[in-house]
Design a protein around this motif. Structure first.
Motif, PDB file in Angstrom:
ATOM      1  N   ALA A   1       9.444  -5.572  -5.789  1.00 53.64           N
ATOM      2  CA  ALA A   1       8.069  -5.243  -6.171  1.00 53.64           C
ATOM      3  C   ALA A   1       7.258  -4.619  -5.045  1.00 53.64           C
ATOM      4  O   ALA A   1       6.389  -3.782  -5.294  1.00 53.64           O
ATOM      5  CB  ALA A   1       7.370  -6.502  -6.678  1.00 53.64           C
ATOM      6  N   ILE A   2       7.528  -4.983  -3.793  1.00 54.78           N
ATOM      7  CA  ILE A   2       6.688  -4.534  -2.684  1.00 54.78           C
ATOM      8  C   ILE A   2       7.048  -3.135  -2.199  1.00 54.78           C
ATOM      9  O   ILE A   2       6.273  -2.488  -1.486  1.00 54.78           O
ATOM     10  CB  ILE A   2       6.785  -5.537  -1.510  1.00 54.78           C
ATOM     11  CG1 ILE A   2       5.654  -5.323  -0.490  1.00 54.78           C
ATOM     12  CG2 ILE A   2       8.141  -5.424  -0.811  1.00 54.78           C
ATOM     13  CD1 ILE A   2       4.291  -5.631  -1.012  1.00 54.78           C
ATOM     14  N   VAL A   3       8.217  -2.618  -2.583  1.00 50.92           N
ATOM     15  CA  VAL A   3       8.714  -1.381  -1.969  1.00 50.92           C
ATOM     16  C   VAL A   3       7.779  -0.197  -2.219  1.00 50.92           C
ATOM     17  O   VAL A   3       7.635   0.686  -1.363  1.00 50.92           O
ATOM     18  CB  VAL A   3      10.144  -1.058  -2.436  1.00 50.92           C
ATOM     19  CG1 VAL A   3      10.178  -0.597  -3.891  1.00 50.92           C
ATOM     20  CG2 VAL A   3      10.789  -0.017  -1.533  1.00 50.92           C
ATOM     21  N   GLY A   4       7.125  -0.155  -3.373  1.00 53.78           N
ATOM     22  CA  GLY A   4       6.265   0.980  -3.689  1.00 53.78           C
ATOM     23  C   GLY A   4       5.147   1.161  -2.686  1.00 53.78           C
ATOM     24  O   GLY A   4       4.790   2.301  -2.338  1.00 53.78           O
ATOM     25  N   GLN A   5       4.569   0.055  -2.219  1.00 52.61           N
ATOM     26  CA  GLN A   5       3.485   0.156  -1.245  1.00 52.61           C
ATOM     27  C   GLN A   5       3.995   0.729   0.081  1.00 52.61           C
ATOM     28  O   GLN A   5       3.321   1.547   0.717  1.00 52.61           O
ATOM     29  CB  GLN A   5       2.844  -1.214  -1.028  1.00 52.61           C
ATOM     30  CG  GLN A   5       2.138  -1.748  -2.266  1.00 52.61           C
ATOM     31  CD  GLN A   5       1.425  -3.055  -2.004  1.00 52.61           C
ATOM     32  OE1 GLN A   5       0.660  -3.172  -1.048  1.00 52.61           O
ATOM     33  NE2 GLN A   5       1.676  -4.054  -2.833  1.00 52.61           N
ATOM     34  N   TYR A   6       5.168   0.310   0.491  1.00 50.02           N
ATOM     35  CA  TYR A   6       5.749   0.858   1.720  1.00 50.02           C
ATOM     36  C   TYR A   6       6.091   2.340   1.552  1.00 50.02           C
ATOM     37  O   TYR A   6       5.857   3.143   2.460  1.00 50.02           O
ATOM     38  CB  TYR A   6       6.997   0.075   2.113  1.00 50.02           C
ATOM     39  CG  TYR A   6       6.706  -1.207   2.853  1.00 50.02           C
ATOM     40  CD1 TYR A   6       6.553  -1.219   4.232  1.00 50.02           C
ATOM     41  CD2 TYR A   6       6.594  -2.412   2.169  1.00 50.02           C
ATOM     42  CE1 TYR A   6       6.294  -2.391   4.920  1.00 50.02           C
ATOM     43  CE2 TYR A   6       6.329  -3.588   2.843  1.00 50.02           C
ATOM     44  CZ  TYR A   6       6.179  -3.578   4.224  1.00 50.02           C
ATOM     45  OH  TYR A   6       5.908  -4.747   4.896  1.00 50.02           O
ATOM     46  N   LEU A   7       6.636   2.701   0.411  1.00 53.45           N
ATOM     47  CA  LEU A   7       6.987   4.103   0.178  1.00 53.45           C
ATOM     48  C   LEU A   7       5.747   4.992   0.263  1.00 53.45           C
ATOM     49  O   LEU A   7       5.801   6.093   0.836  1.00 53.45           O
ATOM     50  CB  LEU A   7       7.652   4.257  -1.187  1.00 53.45           C
ATOM     51  CG  LEU A   7       9.059   3.669  -1.339  1.00 53.45           C
ATOM     52  CD1 LEU A   7       9.509   3.746  -2.790  1.00 53.45           C
ATOM     53  CD2 LEU A   7      10.048   4.378  -0.438  1.00 53.45           C
ATOM     54  N   ALA A   8       4.646   4.525  -0.302  1.00 53.28           N
ATOM     55  CA  ALA A   8       3.415   5.317  -0.266  1.00 53.28           C
ATOM     56  C   ALA A   8       2.932   5.514   1.162  1.00 53.28           C
ATOM     57  O   ALA A   8       2.505   6.615   1.548  1.00 53.28           O
ATOM     58  CB  ALA A   8       2.340   4.631  -1.107  1.00 53.28           C
ATOM     59  N   THR A   9       3.010   4.478   1.978  1.00 50.29           N
ATOM     60  CA  THR A   9       2.564   4.586   3.367  1.00 50.29           C
ATOM     61  C   THR A   9       3.483   5.479   4.177  1.00 50.29           C
ATOM     62  O   THR A   9       3.026   6.355   4.927  1.00 50.29           O
ATOM     63  CB  THR A   9       2.491   3.189   4.005  1.00 50.29           C
ATOM     64  OG1 THR A   9       1.515   2.404   3.314  1.00 50.29           O
ATOM     65  CG2 THR A   9       2.107   3.269   5.475  1.00 50.29           C
ATOM     66  N   ILE A  10       4.785   5.291   4.033  1.00 53.88           N
ATOM     67  CA  ILE A  10       5.745   6.112   4.788  1.00 53.88           C
ATOM     68  C   ILE A  10       5.570   7.585   4.442  1.00 53.88           C
ATOM     69  O   ILE A  10       5.628   8.455   5.314  1.00 53.88           O
ATOM     70  CB  ILE A  10       7.182   5.638   4.507  1.00 53.88           C
ATOM     71  CG1 ILE A  10       7.396   4.239   5.113  1.00 53.88           C
ATOM     72  CG2 ILE A  10       8.210   6.623   5.078  1.00 53.88           C
ATOM     73  CD1 ILE A  10       8.708   3.591   4.706  1.00 53.88           C
ATOM     74  N   ALA A  11       5.317   7.866   3.162  1.00 49.17           N
ATOM     75  CA  ALA A  11       5.199   9.264   2.729  1.00 49.17           C
ATOM     76  C   ALA A  11       4.008   9.967   3.349  1.00 49.17           C
ATOM     77  O   ALA A  11       4.030  11.190   3.549  1.00 49.17           O
ATOM     78  CB  ALA A  11       5.112   9.323   1.204  1.00 49.17           C
ATOM     79  N   ARG A  12       2.935   9.222   3.680  1.00 51.71           N
ATOM     80  CA  ARG A  12       1.732   9.890   4.181  1.00 51.71           C
ATOM     81  C   ARG A  12       1.555   9.781   5.688  1.00 51.71           C
ATOM     82  O   ARG A  12       0.609  10.340   6.236  1.00 51.71           O
ATOM     83  CB  ARG A  12       0.494   9.356   3.474  1.00 51.71           C
ATOM     84  CG  ARG A  12       0.152   7.922   3.730  1.00 51.71           C
ATOM     85  CD  ARG A  12      -1.030   7.479   2.859  1.00 51.71           C
ATOM     86  NE  ARG A  12      -1.368   6.084   3.045  1.00 51.71           N
ATOM     87  CZ  ARG A  12      -2.154   5.616   4.004  1.00 51.71           C
ATOM     88  NH1 ARG A  12      -2.698   6.449   4.867  1.00 51.71           N
ATOM     89  NH2 ARG A  12      -2.420   4.336   4.099  1.00 51.71           N
ATOM     90  N   LEU A  13       2.463   9.060   6.368  1.00 54.22           N
ATOM     91  CA  LEU A  13       2.368   8.961   7.820  1.00 54.22           C
ATOM     92  C   LEU A  13       3.429   9.840   8.471  1.00 54.22           C
ATOM     93  O   LEU A  13       4.626   9.582   8.313  1.00 54.22           O
ATOM     94  CB  LEU A  13       2.529   7.511   8.286  1.00 54.22           C
ATOM     95  CG  LEU A  13       1.439   6.526   7.848  1.00 54.22           C
ATOM     96  CD1 LEU A  13       1.665   5.158   8.479  1.00 54.22           C
ATOM     97  CD2 LEU A  13       0.047   7.047   8.204  1.00 54.22           C
ATOM     98  N   PRO A  14       3.034  10.877   9.195  1.00 51.83           N
ATOM     99  CA  PRO A  14       4.018  11.799   9.771  1.00 51.83           C
ATOM    100  C   PRO A  14       4.889  11.159  10.842  1.00 51.83           C
ATOM    101  O   PRO A  14       5.925  11.716  11.201  1.00 51.83           O
ATOM    102  CB  PRO A  14       3.140  12.910  10.370  1.00 51.83           C
ATOM    103  CG  PRO A  14       1.795  12.287  10.587  1.00 51.83           C
ATOM    104  CD  PRO A  14       1.637  11.272   9.498  1.00 51.83           C
ATOM    105  N   GLN A  15       4.509   9.987  11.329  1.00 53.75           N
ATOM    106  CA  GLN A  15       5.304   9.313  12.354  1.00 53.75           C
ATOM    107  C   GLN A  15       6.572   8.680  11.792  1.00 53.75           C
ATOM    108  O   GLN A  15       7.445   8.236  12.538  1.00 53.75           O
ATOM    109  CB  GLN A  15       4.489   8.198  13.030  1.00 53.75           C
ATOM    110  CG  GLN A  15       3.109   8.585  13.484  1.00 53.75           C
ATOM    111  CD  GLN A  15       2.063   8.250  12.428  1.00 53.75           C
ATOM    112  OE1 GLN A  15       2.223   8.574  11.245  1.00 53.75           O
ATOM    113  NE2 GLN A  15       0.982   7.622  12.849  1.00 53.75           N
TER     114      GLN A  15
END
Length: 364
Positions: free
Chosen positions: A14-28
Motif C-alpha cells: 500500500a505504501i509504495v505509491g507514495q514513494y513512487l510519486a516522490t522518487i519521480a519528482r526528485l531529480p536526485q
C-alpha cells in the motif's frame, strides 16, 4: 558526483505509491527496478513507469546498477531483506521499524558497517517543516528550558481501511511499533535521546474484522497489545508521556505538545511533513501560529532518500540507522516495562539528528 542515486524497491504494498510519486519528482533519485512476491502487484505498481524493470528479489539484489535498496516489505522480514541488500554491497533504506526486533536491527547495522554501506530508515516525516519548525523554536529558546512533552495517537484500528492488516496485529506490529516511530522520532529530534522508560499495555479484542477489500469480513488474530501508555525519560531530563492506541475511538488532544519554563508548543501530526506549529508564551496573548522556518518544503515520503543521497560519506543520514535503532530500542523497552511493571533502562543512544534548514525538497 551529481548523479542520481539508483534505487531498487522490494515490496509493492500500500505504501509504495507514495514513494513512487516522490522518487519521480526528485531529480536526485532514479528508480531502476521493483520486486515483490506477487509479480503482478509489482507490475501494477509501476505500470506508469515503463523504464522500471519488474523482477524478483534475487535479480534485483544482483543488478549492478542499483546502489540502494528501498525495503518496503512487512516488518517481519525487514531484517532479512536488509541483510540481503548489505550482502550484495548495496545501501539500504527501509520502512519503519528498522526490524521486528532490536536484535535483528543490530545485525543489520553490524553487517552494514562491516560491508562499508549505510543504513537509513523511515520515518522521514520529521524532516518536514512541521517537526523542524518546532525544533527550531525549542533551540531558539522560545519556550525556555523544555520540561515535558505529550504524544497521543488514537485510532480504532487500521483494519477498517487496510485490505491486508494482519501484520498490524502480529509481532512487529501494534500501535507502538506501527505509529510510535513517527512520534518517538519527532520527540528525539526535538528533545534528544531517551535513557529510560516505564510503560503499561492492554488489548481489548482477540480478533479484528477486515473492513474493506477482497477480504472484507475476514477476521485476523490479535497477538500484540493494542493500547500502550508510557513515560520516556530523555537524557536532557525532559519527561515525555506517550499514548498509542488501536482501541480508542477519538481524541481532541494535540498529536504532540512540548512544554517549557516560558511557553508551550503544539507540534503538528508527525505522520505528516507539514502543519502549523503553535506557540503560547508565559504572559502572552495565547496560542499563535509560528511561521515556517525550517525543514524540507514540499516533502513527501521518500525525501529521506534524497537526504541520504546528499549526506557525505562517513556522516550519519538524518533519517539514519542509528536513530531508527534507538527508536526501536525505546519501543521494545516500553513493551518490556509494560510486561514487567518496572522501569527499564534504554541501553542504546544516538546523536540528535542535525536540523534541516528551510530547503526546497527538490534541491535536498
Amino acid at each position: 558526483m551529481g548523479q542520481p542515486l539508483n534505487i531498487g524497491i522490494v515490496g509493492c504494498g500500500a505504501i509504495v505509491g507514495q514513494y513512487l510519486a516522490t522518487i519521480a519528482r526528485l531529480p536526485q533519485l532514479r528508480l531502476v527496478a521493483v520486486a515483490d512476491l506477487d509479480l503482478e502487484r509489482a507490475r501494477q505498481a509501476v505500470k506508469d513507469h515503463p523504464d522500471v524493470a519488474v523482477t524478483d528479489v534475487a535479480q534485483l539484489m544482483a543488478d549492478p546498477r542499483i546502489e540502494l535498496v528501498l525495503n518496503l516489505t512487512v516488518p517481519a522480514v525487514h531484517a532479512e531483506i536488509a541483510l540481503l541488500a548489505v550482502a550484495a554491497g548495496k545501501h539500504v533504506y527501509g520502512e519503519k521499524p528498522l526490524a521486528a526486533t532490536s536484535a535483528d536491527a543490530q545485525r543489520v547495522l553490524e553487517a552494514a558497517a562491516a560491508a562499508g554501506v549505510r543504513v537509513g530508515c523511515a520515518p522521514d516525516t520529521v524532516l518536514g517543516t512541521g517537526t523542524q519548525t518546532a525544533r527550531m523554536a525549542i533551540d531558539d529558546g522560545l519556550i525556555g528550558a523544555p520540561i515535558a512533552a505529550t504524544a497521543t495517537m488514537v485510532t480504532p484500528g487500521h483494519e477498517r481501511w487496510h485490505p491486508n492488516p494482519d501484520f498490524y496485529y502480529a509481532p512487529g506490529g501494534g500501535p507502538l511499533l506501527d505509529m510510535g516511530p513517527y512520534y518517538i522520532s519527532s520527540l528525539i529530534t526535538m528533545l534528544g535521546p531517551v535513557t529510560s522508560v516505564i510503560g503499561a499495555g492492554s488489548r481489548t479484542r482477540a480478533k479484528r474484522r477486515i473492513g474493506s477489500g477482497p477480504r472484507e469480513g475476514e477476521e485476523v488474530p490479535v497477538t500484540v497489545d493494542t493500547h500502550i501508555s508510557g513515560v520516556l525519560v530523555h537524557a536532557s531530563g525532559v519527561l515525555s508521556t506517550l499514548v498509542m492506541s488501536f482501541d480508542a475511538v477519538a481524541t481532541r488532544a494535540a498529536n504532540i505538545e512540548v512544554h517549557g519554563e516560558k511557553g508551550s508548543l503544539v507540534v503538528p501530526d508527525p505522520n505528516h511533513f507539514d502543519g502549523e506549529v503553535q506557540l503560547s508564551r508565559l504572559g502572552g496573548p495565547g496560542w499563535t501560529p509560528l511561521p515556517v522556518s525550517a525543514g524540507y518544503q514540499g516533502a513527501g515520503r521518500g525525501v529521506g532518500l534524497a537526504d541520504f543521497a546528499a549526506t557525505p560519506p562517513g556522516r550519519e543520514p538524518r533519517a539514519g540507522g542509528q536513530l531508527a535503532f534507538h527508536v526501536l530500542d525505546v519501543m521494545e523497552s516500553l513493551l518490556a516495562s509494560a510486561g514487567s511493571g518496572r522501569a527499564v533502562t534504554v541501553e542504546s543512544t544516538c546523536e540528535r539528528p542535525r536540523p534541516v534548514p528551510l530547503t526546497d525538497a527538490a534541491t535536498a
